[in-house]
Design an enzyme around this catalytic site. Sequence first.
Site, PDB file in Angstrom:
ATOM      1  N   LYS A 169      -6.109   4.257   9.111  1.00  0.00           N
ATOM      2  CA  LYS A 169      -4.993   5.230   8.444  1.00  0.00           C
ATOM      3  C   LYS A 169      -5.495   6.634   8.257  1.00  0.00           C
ATOM      4  O   LYS A 169      -4.878   7.435   8.593  1.00  0.00           O
ATOM      5  CB  LYS A 169      -5.149   4.550   6.907  1.00  0.00           C
ATOM      6  CG  LYS A 169      -4.011   3.208   6.741  1.00  0.00           C
ATOM      7  CD  LYS A 169      -4.057   2.804   5.340  1.00  0.00           C
ATOM      8  CE  LYS A 169      -3.088   1.886   5.292  1.00  0.00           C
ATOM      9  NZ  LYS A 169      -3.262   0.876   3.752  1.00  0.00           N
ATOM     10  N   SER A 213       0.850  -1.456  -0.023  1.00  0.00           N
ATOM     11  CA  SER A 213       0.038  -0.115   0.078  1.00  0.00           C
ATOM     12  C   SER A 213       0.918   1.179   0.101  1.00  0.00           C
ATOM     13  O   SER A 213       0.221   2.480   0.057  1.00  0.00           O
ATOM     14  CB  SER A 213      -1.029  -0.055   1.080  1.00  0.00           C
ATOM     15  OG  SER A 213      -0.407   0.377   2.216  1.00  0.00           O
TER      16      SER A 213
END
Lengths: 195, 195, 195, 195, 195, 195
Positions: free
Chosen positions: D138, D95
């Site tokens: 996140k 990611s």
Amino acid sequence: RYGQAEADNQIGAATGLAYTQAGGDTLSIEISLFKGTGKLTLTGKLGDVMKESAQAAFSYIRSRADELKIEQDFHEKYDVHIHVPEGATPKDGPSAGITMATALVSALTNRPVRKEVGMTGEITLRGRVLPIGGLKEKALSAHRAGLKTIIIPEENNKDLEDIPESVRKGLKFIKVKHLDEVLEHALLPEKVSQS
Amino acid sequence: RYGQAEADNQIGAATGLAYTQAGGDTLSIEISLFKGTGKLTLTGKLGDVMKESAQAAFSYIRSRADELKIEQDFHEKYDVHIHVPEGATPKDGPSAGITMATALVSALTNRPVRKEVGMTGEITLRGRVLPIGGLKEKALSAHRAGLKTIIIPEENNKDLEDIPESVRKGLKFIKVKHLDEVLEHALLPEKVSQS
Amino acid sequence: RYGQAEADNQIGAATGLAYTQAGGDTLSIEISLFKGTGKLTLTGKLGDVMKESAQAAFSYIRSRADELKIEQDFHEKYDVHIHVPEGATPKDGPSAGITMATALVSALTNRPVRKEVGMTGEITLRGRVLPIGGLKEKALSAHRAGLKTIIIPEENNKDLEDIPESVRKGLKFIKVKHLDEVLEHALLPEKVSQS
Amino acid sequence: RYGQAEADNQIGAATGLAYTQAGGDTLSIEISLFKGTGKLTLTGKLGDVMKESAQAAFSYIRSRADELKIEQDFHEKYDVHIHVPEGATPKDGPSAGITMATALVSALTNRPVRKEVGMTGEITLRGRVLPIGGLKEKALSAHRAGLKTIIIPEENNKDLEDIPESVRKGLKFIKVKHLDEVLEHALLPEKVSQS
Amino acid sequence: RYGQAEADNQIGAATGLAYTQAGGDTLSIEISLFKGTGKLTLTGKLGDVMKESAQAAFSYIRSRADELKIEQDFHEKYDVHIHVPEGATPKDGPSAGITMATALVSALTNRPVRKEVGMTGEITLRGRVLPIGGLKEKALSAHRAGLKTIIIPEENNKDLEDIPESVRKGLKFIKVKHLDEVLEHALLPEKVSQS
Amino acid sequence: RYGQAEADNQIGAATGLAYTQAGGDTLSIEISLFKGTGKLTLTGKLGDVMKESAQAAFSYIRSRADELKIEQDFHEKYDVHIHVPEGATPKDGPSAGITMATALVSALTNRPVRKEVGMTGEITLRGRVLPIGGLKEKALSAHRAGLKTIIIPEENNKDLEDIPESVRKGLKFIKVKHLDEVLEHALLPEKVSQS
Ligand SMILES: [Ca+2]
Ligand SMILES: [Ca+2]
Ligand SMILES: [Ca+2]
Ligand SMILES: [Ca+2]
Ligand SMILES: [Ca+2]
Ligand SMILES: [Ca+2]
Ligand SMILES: [Ca+2]
Ligand SMILES: [Ca+2]
Ligand SMILES: [Ca+2]
Ligand SMILES: [Ca+2]
Ligand SMILES: [Ca+2]
Ligand SMILES: [Ca+2]
């Protein structure tokens, strides 16, 4: 599968003696030499100690090239492949050191190895021959294989008494302290090719 | 998935015989040769012993290039890729040694391999053919695959009695001591390309 | 995350079919080609078998460069990067062989891959297409992703009966024995760039 | 130690978002570029997937050098060191792909990265942005670190609803499908050095 | 097999002292020097710490070549093989550092090592000698092997009291802080070859 | 064995502070620089994180060579050996980063490191100094070793309160955010060699 003595005096092949959990066995060391660039290939399911042993044999010969009548730069002019057959059987330990050195000198000097000779002993960088284990089992397998002479480290002299008399009588034991003595007893004069 | 004999005489492909826990099977060895710089690639989930076996086959051929009518410097003029299909199946052991040698000589000489021939045997640096295990299972799989002839190590002669009579009758067994004999029975004359 | 058919006919990208413990899924194979020196990079958490599969695909194409209208020396003039997205998912097995070969030929010939085509099959060094596992699950995922045609190994013909009728009717199955047939069905003519 | 937004717009450094068992965190990606020979160094206790992710980012940029106004041969003219600080913390996963790509383009084009922007997304060889996990965590860490904008994969749109309203209001979410969009939102114009 | 003092003053060989679970032992360090290209080979089943120790010894000598009257570029003009015999015995730890340094200086300067001297001590990049473990056991093995003098790190002075009086009286202990002192006590003047 | 402050201001050696399960300890970083070709050798039983830390230090210095008055091409003109003595003790973690950077700048600029200074801190590619763990134990060991000043990351300011007053009073703490500050406090002016 038990080993057998070679049928002929070979160039670049010598007979070692191995000691495994299953007892003693003979060990064929085969060497091929190619015009090349100095690559060393070691095959036959060899353990790290046995591979280092080959490197020590190689360095000893390199350090004594002149005396052995070998080209000084052989290590960069040839590719060397050392193979120990019966590729499925793991092999390790330093005791094939003098056998690998003998086969290598044979290949580099064109001198055949006497077919009736087997040998066992660790080699050091200076050519000293150090003692090994399993001499009794190794002698039994040498006898069974039809060998007549076996070269052993002088420091193993004390282990001769453990070998059955019948086997001891059928074999000539040559005790050595240095590779020079091994080569003297194992190699024949250079074979001159006929044309 | 059981193997089958090749439909045609192939150049650079030979049929070996494998022996696994699941029984015997045929094994296709495929070789591609490229103008290159001497890179050797081995694929097909091969174990270390089988890879070393390929190196021994390669060195033997290099040491006998002249007699085999192969260019002396083939090892540095070509890239060689040896692949053993059915890439998910792990393969190991030295018994494909003579099959890899045969496929390699075929690729280098342009001589096709007879499609009805299978073979099994360890190869040494000097071309000797050493005995293998599982002959019975290998013979069964060869028969099932439609092969007509199988080349085996002479030292495996004693194992022929274990093969069922029906299978033994359907196969011709050629017993060999050296790769020269393998090549003699497995290879056809050079194929001349038509233009 | 379930796969989807590509929105466009891509150059250097093809759609494979994977079979994992979690069922079937589509697999995107992406290839980038760079002027370079022949470096092959493989990424996407690929297992050894899948990497060897890529090498086999690469060698097959190298051995057939002329027939495929690819520059003979492409393997040393380009760097090739093969990536399989969803980089956190481990991928292995030989069944993406023909997909990697197809994407590679597409990249090297500038011919787009038909976006409605998926494929699965092991490739050998000679371009033969070998059977794979999990055809049923792969077909389900292809259908779900909106693919219209899937190319499968001829030897998997017997597994078609296991696929639910509804899915089987929504897909065209092309059975092949050789990569030539795969390329014929999966690739469009060369895309000529407009200037 | 929680991350913080950068104090300045940096060249060659971008802020990613990580998701670990301990929750979300920001991740600084630092890049140094040296006149060199094309060596790529990756440090910061990066797992294999993250390293492959860097390779994919690198290849994408190499394949698009012209459009990105980067020298075609940058990959062989520079040594690139990518480091992810807090070197004792293991980092993995795909990611950070778009963050590494953004930092690399920044370093190669001399365009600063907006200091208030964080980002997360897998990158493919063609620049597509694939969805990631842990968006909620996140986003929380981005908010805590003082970031104002976060760039996310469009396919993660469905996960926005899981983010607490207070956090969602404090952040601008930019949803993207391709790296081009990432660069458009994250990079400032080239910084002209004053003399 | 217990070690023994060398029979002669050797060039390129020095005697170290090892401490293993089985007690103390002497350790022969053998060095061969070849005209070459700077390759360093380490054999004798050496652990990583012992190998790093050899590298530190090598770098120290390289950094002090002038003072040691060694050619500045020895590191690229010679191949060096360091071997520790009894190849089946694993060896590790930093305490052979000064022994390897001494053997290497001996080989490079043609100065023999005094045969009655053994030594133990870690070496640093600047030639400092750091303390070691097992001094008592090492002294016992040195005594048994017939050595007369052992060189030890000054920081081990406090451990002398643990050595039995009979052994302590039979050995001369030289306590050192730097390799310079080791060389002063262990090496004889250069051997001039007779012609 | 507890560490001690250096007896002299050294060039190419700096004192770090380590934190292990056994408590704090000082750590000597030694660097040797050789005319060479850019080889970097790292020894002293260093873990991967510590090795990566050395690479980050190296890259930072390379990126700032001009400002640090170091030759731009030092990385390809010298071989660098970084060794951390007490070779049997495993060492890891990023906290020696600024110590390695300081020793390297010292070696490259010929500026001695102040012998009374110890330091601890992670370094990033841009020279930022990140916080470390175990400050209390590190301070105790610094005090015990006779150091007078220790350089610590500014973010560790909050941990000073945990250090016993007696130790805190005996040490000067310099809190830094960037390597520039470390160098300013740790390095003396260039040592001019007398002739
Ligand atoms: Ca045997
Ligand atoms: Ca006895
Ligand atoms: Ca099969
Ligand atoms: Ca029988
Ligand atoms: Ca998926
Ligand atoms: Ca069926
Ligand atoms: Ca953090
Ligand atoms: Ca949702
Ligand atoms: Ca011993
Ligand atoms: Ca004491
Ligand atoms: Ca210590
Ligand atoms: Ca506190």
